[in-house]
Design a protein around this motif. Structure first.
Motif, PDB file in Angstrom:
ATOM      1  N   LEU A 157      23.043  15.708  29.929  1.00 33.25           N
ATOM      2  CA  LEU A 157      22.953  16.939  30.711  1.00 33.25           C
ATOM      3  C   LEU A 157      21.518  17.315  31.074  1.00 33.25           C
ATOM      4  O   LEU A 157      21.282  18.330  31.733  1.00 33.25           O
ATOM      5  CB  LEU A 157      23.634  18.086  29.960  1.00 33.25           C
ATOM      6  CG  LEU A 157      25.141  17.904  29.749  1.00 33.25           C
ATOM      7  CD1 LEU A 157      25.704  19.030  28.897  1.00 33.25           C
ATOM      8  CD2 LEU A 157      25.878  17.804  31.064  1.00 33.25           C
ATOM      9  N   GLY A 158      20.549  16.501  30.646  1.00 34.04           N
ATOM     10  CA  GLY A 158      19.153  16.770  30.977  1.00 34.04           C
ATOM     11  C   GLY A 158      18.596  17.972  30.250  1.00 34.04           C
ATOM     12  O   GLY A 158      17.713  18.668  30.764  1.00 34.04           O
ATOM     13  N   ASP A 172      16.892  25.175  21.090  1.00 34.47           N
ATOM     14  CA  ASP A 172      17.764  26.323  21.295  1.00 34.47           C
ATOM     15  C   ASP A 172      17.973  26.544  22.785  1.00 34.47           C
ATOM     16  O   ASP A 172      17.039  26.867  23.516  1.00 34.47           O
ATOM     17  CB  ASP A 172      17.151  27.577  20.656  1.00 34.47           C
ATOM     18  CG  ASP A 172      17.120  27.471  19.139  1.00 34.47           C
ATOM     19  OD1 ASP A 172      18.010  26.801  18.581  1.00 34.47           O
ATOM     20  OD2 ASP A 172      16.213  28.048  18.529  1.00 34.47           O
ATOM     21  N   ILE A 173      19.193  26.332  23.211  1.00 30.41           N
ATOM     22  CA  ILE A 173      19.562  26.551  24.606  1.00 30.41           C
ATOM     23  C   ILE A 173      20.800  27.434  24.625  1.00 30.41           C
ATOM     24  O   ILE A 173      21.555  27.486  23.661  1.00 30.41           O
ATOM     25  CB  ILE A 173      19.817  25.230  25.360  1.00 30.41           C
ATOM     26  CG1 ILE A 173      20.810  24.357  24.603  1.00 30.41           C
ATOM     27  CG2 ILE A 173      18.531  24.508  25.639  1.00 30.41           C
ATOM     28  CD1 ILE A 173      21.175  23.081  25.315  1.00 30.41           C
ATOM     29  N   THR A 174      20.971  28.118  25.715  1.00 32.77           N
ATOM     30  CA  THR A 174      22.087  29.053  25.825  1.00 32.77           C
ATOM     31  C   THR A 174      23.323  28.370  26.399  1.00 32.77           C
ATOM     32  O   THR A 174      23.233  27.306  27.024  1.00 32.77           O
ATOM     33  CB  THR A 174      21.715  30.233  26.743  1.00 32.77           C
ATOM     34  OG1 THR A 174      21.534  29.730  28.080  1.00 32.77           O
ATOM     35  CG2 THR A 174      20.459  30.945  26.261  1.00 32.77           C
ATOM     36  N   GLU A 186      22.802  27.869  30.037  1.00 33.34           N
ATOM     37  CA  GLU A 186      21.982  26.709  30.396  1.00 33.34           C
ATOM     38  C   GLU A 186      22.815  25.426  30.355  1.00 33.34           C
ATOM     39  O   GLU A 186      22.674  24.559  31.223  1.00 33.34           O
ATOM     40  CB  GLU A 186      20.776  26.592  29.466  1.00 33.34           C
ATOM     41  CG  GLU A 186      19.725  27.658  29.698  1.00 33.34           C
ATOM     42  CD  GLU A 186      18.646  27.655  28.631  1.00 33.34           C
ATOM     43  OE1 GLU A 186      17.462  27.590  29.032  1.00 33.34           O
ATOM     44  OE2 GLU A 186      18.982  27.720  27.428  1.00 33.34           O
ATOM     45  N   VAL A 187      23.672  25.305  29.355  1.00 31.03           N
ATOM     46  CA  VAL A 187      24.540  24.133  29.240  1.00 31.03           C
ATOM     47  C   VAL A 187      25.500  24.094  30.436  1.00 31.03           C
ATOM     48  O   VAL A 187      25.657  23.070  31.092  1.00 31.03           O
ATOM     49  CB  VAL A 187      25.325  24.135  27.911  1.00 31.03           C
ATOM     50  CG1 VAL A 187      26.332  22.996  27.866  1.00 31.03           C
ATOM     51  CG2 VAL A 187      24.370  24.050  26.728  1.00 31.03           C
ATOM     52  N   ARG A 188      26.105  25.230  30.717  1.00 31.81           N
ATOM     53  CA  ARG A 188      27.069  25.316  31.814  1.00 31.81           C
ATOM     54  C   ARG A 188      26.403  25.018  33.157  1.00 31.81           C
ATOM     55  O   ARG A 188      26.955  24.299  34.000  1.00 31.81           O
ATOM     56  CB  ARG A 188      27.696  26.705  31.835  1.00 31.81           C
ATOM     57  CG  ARG A 188      28.812  26.861  32.818  1.00 31.81           C
ATOM     58  CD  ARG A 188      29.492  28.232  32.602  1.00 31.81           C
ATOM     59  NE  ARG A 188      30.434  28.488  33.641  1.00 31.81           N
ATOM     60  CZ  ARG A 188      30.148  29.016  34.822  1.00 31.81           C
ATOM     61  NH1 ARG A 188      28.909  29.376  35.100  1.00 31.81           N
ATOM     62  NH2 ARG A 188      31.077  29.195  35.734  1.00 31.81           N
ATOM     63  N   SER A 189      25.225  25.552  33.367  1.00 33.14           N
ATOM     64  CA  SER A 189      24.505  25.339  34.617  1.00 33.14           C
ATOM     65  C   SER A 189      24.148  23.864  34.811  1.00 33.14           C
ATOM     66  O   SER A 189      24.305  23.316  35.911  1.00 33.14           O
ATOM     67  CB  SER A 189      23.243  26.202  34.624  1.00 33.14           C
ATOM     68  OG  SER A 189      22.521  25.993  35.795  1.00 33.14           O
ATOM     69  N   ILE A 236      29.218  19.936  23.726  1.00 36.41           N
ATOM     70  CA  ILE A 236      28.150  20.871  23.351  1.00 36.41           C
ATOM     71  C   ILE A 236      28.221  22.219  24.056  1.00 36.41           C
ATOM     72  O   ILE A 236      27.297  23.018  23.945  1.00 36.41           O
ATOM     73  CB  ILE A 236      26.742  20.253  23.535  1.00 36.41           C
ATOM     74  CG1 ILE A 236      26.426  19.983  25.001  1.00 36.41           C
ATOM     75  CG2 ILE A 236      26.583  19.014  22.669  1.00 36.41           C
ATOM     76  CD1 ILE A 236      24.974  19.595  25.261  1.00 36.41           C
ATOM     77  N   ARG A 237      29.302  22.519  24.736  1.00 40.39           N
ATOM     78  CA  ARG A 237      29.349  23.801  25.448  1.00 40.39           C
ATOM     79  C   ARG A 237      29.488  24.984  24.509  1.00 40.39           C
ATOM     80  O   ARG A 237      29.021  26.067  24.797  1.00 40.39           O
ATOM     81  CB  ARG A 237      30.433  23.803  26.507  1.00 40.39           C
ATOM     82  CG  ARG A 237      31.827  23.890  25.988  1.00 40.39           C
ATOM     83  CD  ARG A 237      32.786  23.920  27.155  1.00 40.39           C
ATOM     84  NE  ARG A 237      34.149  23.868  26.691  1.00 40.39           N
ATOM     85  CZ  ARG A 237      35.166  23.681  27.482  1.00 40.39           C
ATOM     86  NH1 ARG A 237      34.976  23.509  28.777  1.00 40.39           N
ATOM     87  NH2 ARG A 237      36.381  23.655  27.002  1.00 40.39           N
TER      88      ARG A 237
END
Length: 122
Positions: free
Chosen positions: A18-19, A24-26, A29-32, A65-66
């Motif tokens: 997913l690049g 720590d990511i939200t 951010e994962v969805r985008s 990972i969502r």
């Protein structure tokens, strides 16, 4: 520069697919990241020979990972692997195994349905 489906298939972690950084990511951010890559590699839109396999890989990475709790557990496994492999670049091979054409098409159908449901939910 946009990533090619072939480059996506070479990734060794869901974060890499997913690049995203292993930090720590939200959820957003994962969805985008998922949405952008899924749009770019969707087999109905992308003519690259590896688009279907990349779309499946992206969808599986997103699914894994969502959720923040799943993402944290996965991140811990990655960090554990990196610690064990100290001094060695890369992670254990966790890529999707080679799939038969039928298995790939079944996964593709599944993830296209998931994609459609995600788009309808918006």
């Amino acid at each position: 520069a946009p990533r090619t489906p072939s480059a996506i298939l070479q990734c060794t972690s869901h974060f890499d697919v997913l690049g995203l950084p292993v930090s720590d990511i939200t959820d957003e951010e994962v969805r985008s990241a998922y949405r952008a890559l899924a749009l770019a590699t969707h087999p109905d839109k992308c003519t690259d020979a590896h688009a279907a396999a990349a779309f499946v890989r992206i969808s599986e990475a997103y699914s894994a990972i969502r959720d923040a709790r799943d993402r944290t557990a996965y991140k811990e496994r990655i960090l554990e692997r990196r610690a064990k492999a100290a001094g060695i670049n890369g992670l254990d091979d966790i890529r999707v195994p080679e799939l038969s054409q039928d298995a790939l098409m079944e996964r593709l159908r599944h993830w296209k349905e998931q994609w459609a449901a995600e788009m309808e939910a918006e």
